[in-house]
Scaffold this active site. Structure first.
Site, mmCIF file in Angstrom:
data_model
loop_
_atom_site.group_PDB
_atom_site.id
_atom_site.type_symbol
_atom_site.label_atom_id
_atom_site.label_comp_id
_atom_site.label_asym_id
_atom_site.label_seq_id
_atom_site.Cartn_x
_atom_site.Cartn_y
_atom_site.Cartn_z
ATOM 1 N N GLY A 11 0.826 -1.210 0.000
ATOM 2 C CA GLY A 11 0.000 0.000 0.000
ATOM 3 C C GLY A 11 0.856 1.253 0.000
ATOM 4 O O GLY A 11 0.589 2.212 -0.737
ATOM 5 N N ASP A 64 8.941 5.599 7.578
ATOM 6 C CA ASP A 64 8.293 4.984 8.721
ATOM 7 C C ASP A 64 7.138 5.885 9.126
ATOM 8 O O ASP A 64 7.265 7.116 9.103
ATOM 9 C CB ASP A 64 9.274 4.807 9.889
ATOM 10 N N SER A 65 6.019 5.268 9.446
ATOM 11 C CA SER A 65 4.808 6.034 9.744
ATOM 12 C C SER A 65 4.188 5.533 11.035
ATOM 13 O O SER A 65 4.436 4.404 11.459
ATOM 14 C CB SER A 65 3.776 5.855 8.622
ATOM 15 N N GLY A 138 -3.957 -0.794 6.602
ATOM 16 C CA GLY A 138 -3.638 -0.456 7.986
ATOM 17 C C GLY A 138 -4.794 0.226 8.717
ATOM 18 O O GLY A 138 -5.918 -0.280 8.762
ATOM 19 N N TYR A 139 -4.524 1.407 9.241
ATOM 20 C CA TYR A 139 -5.497 2.149 10.041
ATOM 21 C C TYR A 139 -6.471 2.974 9.208
ATOM 22 O O TYR A 139 -7.298 3.710 9.770
ATOM 23 C CB TYR A 139 -4.762 3.092 11.007
ATOM 24 N N LYS A 160 -6.950 10.369 -0.905
ATOM 25 C CA LYS A 160 -6.002 10.176 0.210
ATOM 26 C C LYS A 160 -4.664 10.828 -0.148
ATOM 27 O O LYS A 160 -4.034 11.460 0.701
ATOM 28 C CB LYS A 160 -5.818 8.684 0.521
ATOM 29 N N HIS A 165 -0.459 12.259 5.385
ATOM 30 C CA HIS A 165 0.869 12.381 5.988
ATOM 31 C C HIS A 165 1.962 11.938 5.005
ATOM 32 O O HIS A 165 2.935 12.631 4.789
ATOM 33 C CB HIS A 165 0.884 11.501 7.247
ATOM 34 N N ARG A 166 1.731 10.795 4.367
ATOM 35 C CA ARG A 166 2.731 10.264 3.413
ATOM 36 C C ARG A 166 2.857 11.193 2.221
ATOM 37 O O ARG A 166 3.959 11.461 1.745
ATOM 38 C CB ARG A 166 2.314 8.858 2.958
HETATM 39 P P1 ITT Z 1 7.677 -1.091 6.297
HETATM 40 O O1 ITT Z 1 8.170 -2.394 5.771
HETATM 41 O O2 ITT Z 1 7.824 0.049 5.322
HETATM 42 O O3 ITT Z 1 8.226 -0.738 7.672
HETATM 43 P P2 ITT Z 1 5.160 -1.353 7.752
HETATM 44 O O4 ITT Z 1 3.759 -1.687 7.291
HETATM 45 O O5 ITT Z 1 5.800 -2.193 8.804
HETATM 46 O O6 ITT Z 1 6.079 -1.259 6.438
HETATM 47 P P3 ITT Z 1 5.316 1.088 9.406
HETATM 48 O O7 ITT Z 1 6.079 0.438 10.488
HETATM 49 O O8 ITT Z 1 5.785 2.413 8.903
HETATM 50 O O9 ITT Z 1 5.175 0.168 8.133
HETATM 51 O O10 ITT Z 1 3.777 1.293 9.707
HETATM 52 C C1 ITT Z 1 3.225 1.332 10.960
HETATM 53 C C2 ITT Z 1 1.815 0.840 10.899
HETATM 54 O O11 ITT Z 1 0.990 1.917 10.518
HETATM 55 C C3 ITT Z 1 1.550 -0.316 9.951
HETATM 56 O O12 ITT Z 1 0.645 -1.205 10.580
HETATM 57 C C4 ITT Z 1 0.889 0.338 8.765
HETATM 58 O O13 ITT Z 1 -0.050 -0.516 8.152
HETATM 59 C C5 ITT Z 1 0.206 1.539 9.413
HETATM 60 N N1 ITT Z 1 0.183 2.647 8.454
HETATM 61 C C6 ITT Z 1 1.255 3.294 7.945
HETATM 62 N N2 ITT Z 1 0.850 4.215 7.049
HETATM 63 C C7 ITT Z 1 -0.494 4.154 7.009
HETATM 64 C C8 ITT Z 1 -1.471 4.811 6.269
HETATM 65 O O14 ITT Z 1 -1.172 5.721 5.354
HETATM 66 N N3 ITT Z 1 -2.752 4.474 6.466
HETATM 67 C C9 ITT Z 1 -3.091 3.548 7.379
HETATM 68 N N4 ITT Z 1 -2.222 2.853 8.120
HETATM 69 C C10 ITT Z 1 -0.935 3.144 7.924
#
Ligand code: ITT
Length: 181
Positions: A11, A64-65, A138-139, A160, A165-166
């Site tokens: 995603g 990282d998010s 994700g969220y 979106k 944020h992204r």
């Molecule tokens: P990486 O391999 O890039 O680390 P990840 O999915 O583990 O991928 P993160 O640690 O950055 O990524 O993400 C933290 C959580 O927040 C993860 O469960 C994501 O699905 C969720 N997340 C990140 N960006 C999001 C978005 O734009 N919308 C909804 N959920 C998001």
């Protein structure tokens, strides 16, 4: 120019590719899990990810998010992936009371030739009462951006990508790259 985006998250890749296309930057995806250090700040996690992902002669991008909830003093924040895997969306919703404010944050990091550039982006909003919508990941089904009634999960990807944020962090990376040409 093109770069390699390193992440396990399809995603994220789709969003990053779409946004950087606006700047004529091509994005290749290396689906790899990078070591995520235990750190209190996204930018420390990103620096460590970049240290592991960098390749000589290549532009490498990571990010990282996290979802930061003021009612929980910022939790899940840097632990957002872990919280989703363990308690899930319903579990996160159960933790909050009347203060439903929420903020998504992204730190994106670009590396080339031993140098690193970090850019951040945020999106303010609130938590929905229950998960709604099938878009995104994700969220997204529980996050309603400020000034809107729908969750990211109910929005089309283009919507979106206007607000997220992204999008803010990656557009800053796009503008940086553009400034070099
Ligand atoms: P990486 O391999 O890039 O680390 P990840 O999915 O583990 O991928 P993160 O640690 O950055 O990524 O993400 C933290 C959580 O927040 C993860 O469960 C994501 O699905 C969720 N997340 C990140 N960006 C999001 C978005 O734009 N919308 C909804 N959920 C998001």
């Amino acid at each position: 120019m093109d770069l390699t985006f390193v992440s396990t998250n399809a995603g994220k890749f789709r969003e990053v590719r779409t946004i950087l296309a606006e700047y004529d930057v091509g994005v290749r995806w290396r689906r790899a899990s990078l070591p995520e250090i235990q750190a209190a700040r996204l930018d420390d996690v990103v620096r460590a990810k970049l240290g592991a992902a960098s390749r000589p002669g290549r532009y490498v991008l990571v990010e990282d998010s996290g979802l930061f909830l003021p009612a929980l003093r910022g939790f899940p924040g840097v632990y957002s992936a872990y919280a989703l895997q363990t308690i899930g969306l319903e579990g996160v919703l159960r933790l909050v009371g009347s203060d439903r404010r929420a903020r998504f944050q992204t730190v994106a990091g670009l590396s080339y030739g031993g140098r690193q550039w970090l850019r951040s982006g945020a999106c303010e909003g609130r938590l929905a009462k229950r998960p709604v919508g099938d878009h995104g990941f994700g969220y997204d089904p529980i996050f309603v951006p400020a000034g809107h009634r729908q969750t990211f999960g109910q929005m089309r990807p283009t919507e979106k990508n206007e607000l997220s944020h992204r999008a803010h962090a990656i557009r800053r990376i796009g503008r940086l790259i553009h400034s070099w040409s």
